[in-house]
Each structure stands twice: as structure tokens, then as C-alpha cells.
Design a protein around this motif. Structure first.
Motif, PDB file in Angstrom:
ATOM      1  N   VAL A  28       1.000  -1.201  -0.151  1.00  0.00           N
ATOM      2  CA  VAL A  28      -0.004   0.050   0.146  1.00  0.00           C
ATOM      3  C   VAL A  28       0.765   1.345   0.052  1.00  0.00           C
ATOM      4  CG1 VAL A  28      -1.860   1.337   1.399  1.00  0.00           C
ATOM      5  CG2 VAL A  28      -1.941  -1.180   1.113  1.00  0.00           C
ATOM      6  N   ARG A  29       1.997   1.085   0.675  1.00  0.00           N
ATOM      7  CA  ARG A  29       2.916   2.477   1.039  1.00  0.00           C
ATOM      8  C   ARG A  29       3.716   2.539  -0.574  1.00  0.00           C
ATOM      9  NH1 ARG A  29       5.394   0.566   5.006  1.00  0.00           N
ATOM     10  NH2 ARG A  29       3.786   1.481   6.450  1.00  0.00           N
ATOM     11  N   GLN A  30       4.320   1.627  -0.975  1.00  0.00           N
ATOM     12  CA  GLN A  30       5.112   1.756  -2.235  1.00  0.00           C
ATOM     13  C   GLN A  30       4.397   1.496  -3.553  1.00  0.00           C
ATOM     14  OE1 GLN A  30       8.272  -0.925  -1.290  1.00  0.00           O
ATOM     15  NE2 GLN A  30       8.916   0.165   0.503  1.00  0.00           N
ATOM     16  N   GLY A  31       3.061   0.782  -3.403  1.00  0.00           N
ATOM     17  CA  GLY A  31       2.505   0.473  -4.741  1.00  0.00           C
ATOM     18  C   GLY A  31       1.732   1.373  -4.957  1.00  0.00           C
ATOM     19  N   GLU A  32       0.668   0.954  -6.016  1.00  0.00           N
ATOM     20  CA  GLU A  32      -0.506   2.149  -6.667  1.00  0.00           C
ATOM     21  C   GLU A  32      -1.675   1.218  -6.550  1.00  0.00           C
ATOM     22  OE1 GLU A  32      -0.913   2.824 -11.009  1.00  0.00           O
ATOM     23  OE2 GLU A  32       1.152   2.585 -10.670  1.00  0.00           O
ATOM     24  N   LEU A  33      -2.720   1.709  -6.334  1.00  0.00           N
ATOM     25  CA  LEU A  33      -4.059   1.112  -6.300  1.00  0.00           C
ATOM     26  C   LEU A  33      -4.660   1.281  -7.676  1.00  0.00           C
ATOM     27  CD1 LEU A  33      -6.614   0.153  -4.667  1.00  0.00           C
ATOM     28  CD2 LEU A  33      -7.362   2.355  -4.365  1.00  0.00           C
ATOM     29  N   THR A  34      -4.767  -0.192  -8.127  1.00  0.00           N
ATOM     30  CA  THR A  34      -5.095  -0.258  -9.683  1.00  0.00           C
ATOM     31  C   THR A  34      -6.689  -0.628  -9.796  1.00  0.00           C
ATOM     32  OG1 THR A  34      -4.491  -2.573  -9.504  1.00  0.00           O
ATOM     33  CG2 THR A  34      -2.781  -0.895 -10.380  1.00  0.00           C
ATOM     34  N   THR A  35      -7.089  -1.236  -8.973  1.00  0.00           N
ATOM     35  CA  THR A  35      -8.686  -1.611  -8.818  1.00  0.00           C
ATOM     36  C   THR A  35      -9.347  -1.546  -7.538  1.00  0.00           C
ATOM     37  OG1 THR A  35      -7.993  -3.246 -10.570  1.00  0.00           O
ATOM     38  CG2 THR A  35     -10.112  -3.456  -9.762  1.00  0.00           C
ATOM     39  N   LEU A  36     -10.664  -1.040  -7.788  1.00  0.00           N
ATOM     40  CA  LEU A  36     -11.584  -0.878  -6.478  1.00  0.00           C
ATOM     41  C   LEU A  36     -12.787  -1.514  -6.793  1.00  0.00           C
ATOM     42  CD1 LEU A  36     -11.599   0.453  -3.472  1.00  0.00           C
ATOM     43  CD2 LEU A  36     -12.392   2.440  -4.699  1.00  0.00           C
ATOM     44  N   TRP A  37     -13.316  -2.286  -5.991  1.00  0.00           N
ATOM     45  CA  TRP A  37     -14.454  -2.864  -6.360  1.00  0.00           C
ATOM     46  C   TRP A  37     -15.437  -3.136  -5.041  1.00  0.00           C
ATOM     47  CZ3 TRP A  37     -10.112  -5.727  -6.057  1.00  0.00           C
ATOM     48  CH2 TRP A  37     -10.023  -6.805  -5.390  1.00  0.00           C
ATOM     49  N   LEU A  38     -16.706  -3.322  -5.468  1.00  0.00           N
ATOM     50  CA  LEU A  38     -17.634  -3.926  -4.479  1.00  0.00           C
ATOM     51  C   LEU A  38     -18.082  -5.351  -4.500  1.00  0.00           C
ATOM     52  CD1 LEU A  38     -20.516  -1.133  -4.821  1.00  0.00           C
ATOM     53  CD2 LEU A  38     -18.330  -0.930  -3.416  1.00  0.00           C
ATOM     54  N   ASN A  39     -18.196  -6.081  -3.370  1.00  0.00           N
ATOM     55  CA  ASN A  39     -18.558  -7.345  -3.408  1.00  0.00           C
ATOM     56  C   ASN A  39     -19.600  -7.588  -2.682  1.00  0.00           C
ATOM     57  OD1 ASN A  39     -17.881  -9.879  -4.176  1.00  0.00           O
ATOM     58  ND2 ASN A  39     -15.985 -10.016  -3.101  1.00  0.00           N
ATOM     59  N   HIS A  40     -20.385  -8.659  -3.016  1.00  0.00           N
ATOM     60  CA  HIS A  40     -21.537  -9.397  -2.172  1.00  0.00           C
ATOM     61  C   HIS A  40     -22.736  -8.276  -1.645  1.00  0.00           C
ATOM     62  CE1 HIS A  40     -18.850 -12.619  -2.012  1.00  0.00           C
ATOM     63  NE2 HIS A  40     -17.934 -12.218  -1.285  1.00  0.00           N
ATOM     64  N   SER A  41     -23.149  -7.655  -2.686  1.00  0.00           N
ATOM     65  CA  SER A  41     -24.219  -6.742  -2.286  1.00  0.00           C
ATOM     66  C   SER A  41     -25.409  -7.504  -1.581  1.00  0.00           C
ATOM     67  CB  SER A  41     -24.650  -5.775  -3.456  1.00  0.00           C
ATOM     68  OG  SER A  41     -23.656  -4.972  -3.621  1.00  0.00           O
ATOM     69  N   ASP A  42     -26.129  -6.873  -0.707  1.00  0.00           N
ATOM     70  CA  ASP A  42     -27.119  -7.449  -0.196  1.00  0.00           C
ATOM     71  C   ASP A  42     -28.366  -7.030  -0.910  1.00  0.00           C
ATOM     72  OD1 ASP A  42     -28.147  -4.906   0.997  1.00  0.00           O
ATOM     73  OD2 ASP A  42     -27.713  -5.455   3.045  1.00  0.00           O
ATOM     74  N   ALA A  43     -29.445  -7.538  -0.399  1.00  0.00           N
ATOM     75  CA  ALA A  43     -30.920  -7.422  -1.327  1.00  0.00           C
ATOM     76  C   ALA A  43     -31.312  -5.785  -1.272  1.00  0.00           C
ATOM     77  CB  ALA A  43     -32.170  -7.864  -0.420  1.00  0.00           C
ATOM     78  N   LYS A  44     -30.934  -4.910  -0.475  1.00  0.00           N
ATOM     79  CA  LYS A  44     -31.073  -3.482  -0.316  1.00  0.00           C
ATOM     80  C   LYS A  44     -29.911  -2.805  -1.006  1.00  0.00           C
ATOM     81  CE  LYS A  44     -33.742  -3.608   3.684  1.00  0.00           C
ATOM     82  NZ  LYS A  44     -34.060  -2.856   4.860  1.00  0.00           N
ATOM     83  N   GLY A  45     -28.877  -3.445  -1.688  1.00  0.00           N
ATOM     84  CA  GLY A  45     -27.995  -2.768  -2.467  1.00  0.00           C
ATOM     85  C   GLY A  45     -26.606  -2.343  -1.449  1.00  0.00           C
ATOM     86  N   ARG A  46     -26.681  -2.789  -0.414  1.00  0.00           N
ATOM     87  CA  ARG A  46     -25.659  -2.210   0.454  1.00  0.00           C
ATOM     88  C   ARG A  46     -24.603  -3.323   0.285  1.00  0.00           C
ATOM     89  NH1 ARG A  46     -26.719   0.977   4.286  1.00  0.00           N
ATOM     90  NH2 ARG A  46     -28.942   1.399   4.797  1.00  0.00           N
ATOM     91  N   ALA A  47     -23.233  -2.746  -0.146  1.00  0.00           N
ATOM     92  CA  ALA A  47     -21.807  -3.656  -0.209  1.00  0.00           C
ATOM     93  C   ALA A  47     -21.492  -4.124   1.071  1.00  0.00           C
ATOM     94  CB  ALA A  47     -20.763  -2.644  -0.633  1.00  0.00           C
ATOM     95  N   GLN A  48     -21.326  -5.481   0.907  1.00  0.00           N
ATOM     96  CA  GLN A  48     -20.729  -6.272   2.019  1.00  0.00           C
ATOM     97  C   GLN A  48     -19.503  -6.042   2.343  1.00  0.00           C
ATOM     98  OE1 GLN A  48     -23.109  -7.620   4.188  1.00  0.00           O
ATOM     99  NE2 GLN A  48     -24.461  -6.671   2.883  1.00  0.00           N
ATOM    100  N   PHE A  49     -18.748  -5.963   1.171  1.00  0.00           N
ATOM    101  CA  PHE A  49     -17.283  -6.006   1.146  1.00  0.00           C
ATOM    102  C   PHE A  49     -16.835  -4.980   0.131  1.00  0.00           C
ATOM    103  CE2 PHE A  49     -18.137 -10.312   2.881  1.00  0.00           C
ATOM    104  CZ  PHE A  49     -17.270 -10.035   4.130  1.00  0.00           C
ATOM    105  N   ILE A  50     -15.490  -4.334   0.213  1.00  0.00           N
ATOM    106  CA  ILE A  50     -14.989  -3.585  -0.744  1.00  0.00           C
ATOM    107  C   ILE A  50     -13.378  -3.866  -1.176  1.00  0.00           C
ATOM    108  CG2 ILE A  50     -14.101  -1.158  -0.971  1.00  0.00           C
ATOM    109  CD1 ILE A  50     -16.477  -0.137   0.384  1.00  0.00           C
ATOM    110  N   GLY A  51     -13.159  -4.317  -2.196  1.00  0.00           N
ATOM    111  CA  GLY A  51     -11.958  -4.733  -2.567  1.00  0.00           C
ATOM    112  C   GLY A  51     -10.954  -3.834  -3.480  1.00  0.00           C
TER     113      GLY A  51
END
Length: 156
Positions: free
Chosen positions: A41-64
Motif C-alpha cells: 500500500v505504501r510503495q505500490g499503486e491502487l489499480t482496482t477498486l470494487w464492491l463485493n456481495h451486495s445485499d438485497a437492499k444494495g448495500r456492499a458487504q465488502f470493498i476490494g
């Protein structure tokens, strides 16, 4: 509510600063990340950001997040509970976990995050409760409106 819908832009730098802040990520978070995640995290770069496992109301359960070192020899995918991710960045930036995200522009390292609500997730709209109260509804009536199966009782 006048603040029902919201939008914010998050940069990779803001995300890395939030993760690397002293005490932000600790063992009690029950996050199983590799031991060298801080270095990436300190020396690299963030190349992708995603949502995972949304519940029935559209709430993200995890962020990758995928962090890649600058010479692309190593990358790591880190996944965190969305509530923890929200806490790291602050509830004024991410008002809810009911959100969607997209890159702001190709390879910019910035993501547009749009969302709905203020993150309480308990099913009671504060703006709606306020309006019901202003029209004369009692607290009991307001609670019955939002929680029809609940039973109110005195505990003392």
C-alpha cells in the motif's frame, strides 16, 4: 431527505492514507491480509477498486482493492468489510454502504462513489420521522410506522 443521494470522489492516495493511519487496521478487525500489505500500500499503486456481495437492499458487504507494486512484479487483493472501509475514510465521505463506484477516468487513480442514505441501515428515515412528528404523530406511531412488527414495552 435533501441529503438522500450523495456523491464523492476518492483518490488512491486518500485510501492509502486512511489504511496506513496508525491504529486504522489492527488484528481485531478480523481481516486476513498478507503480512506485507502495508509495504504494498505504501510503495505500490491502487489499480482496482470494487464492491463485493451486495445485499438485497444494495448495500456492499465488502470493498476490494488491488494494490500493485510499481514494477508490476507483485500485486495483492485486499478485501475489507464495507463498514470498516467506511470508518477508515469517514462517514462524512462515505455516508452509507449502499453505494456504487466507477473510475473517474481511465488510469486516474480516482473513483467516483455515489450512494443513497446516511448509512444507519436500520430502516428508519430520520427525515421521514421528523415529518411525521411535525404532523402530530406520536413517538409510538412513528416507531410503529418504521417497525410494524416491533413491540414497545416499559423495562423499568
Amino acid at each position: 431527505s435533501p441529503r438522500l443521494n450523495w456523491s464523492t470522489a476518492l483518490t488512491a492516495r486518500e485510501i492509502s492514507q486512511a489504511l496506513l493511519r496508525p491504529g486504522a487496521v489492527h488484528p481485531r478487525d478480523e481481516i486476513t491480509w498478507p503480512k506485507d500489505w502495508r509495504t504494498l500500500v505504501r510503495q505500490g499503486e491502487l489499480t482496482t477498486l470494487w464492491l463485493n456481495h451486495s445485499d438485497a437492499k444494495g448495500r456492499a458487504q465488502f470493498i476490494g482493492m488491488r494494490w500493485t507494486n510499481r514494477n508490476n512484479l507483485k500485486s495483492v487483493a485486499l478485501e475489507a468489510p464495507s463498514e470498516r472501509f467506511r470508518a477508515w475514510l469517514g462517514p462524512t465521505r462515505l455516508r452509507s454502504t449502499r453505494l456504487a463506484l466507477s473510475p473517474l477516468s481511465a488510469n486516474s487513480g480516482t473513483w467516483r462513489i455515489t450512494g443513497i442514505g446516511n448509512g444507519h441501515g436500520v430502516g428508519m428515515c430520520q427525515w421521514g420521522a421528523k415529518t411525521l412528528g411535525e404532523t402530530g404523530a406520536s413517538a409510538r406511531r412513528i416507531l410503529a410506522h418504521y417497525y410494524p412488527d416491533a413491540r414497545l414495552s416499559r423495562l423499568w
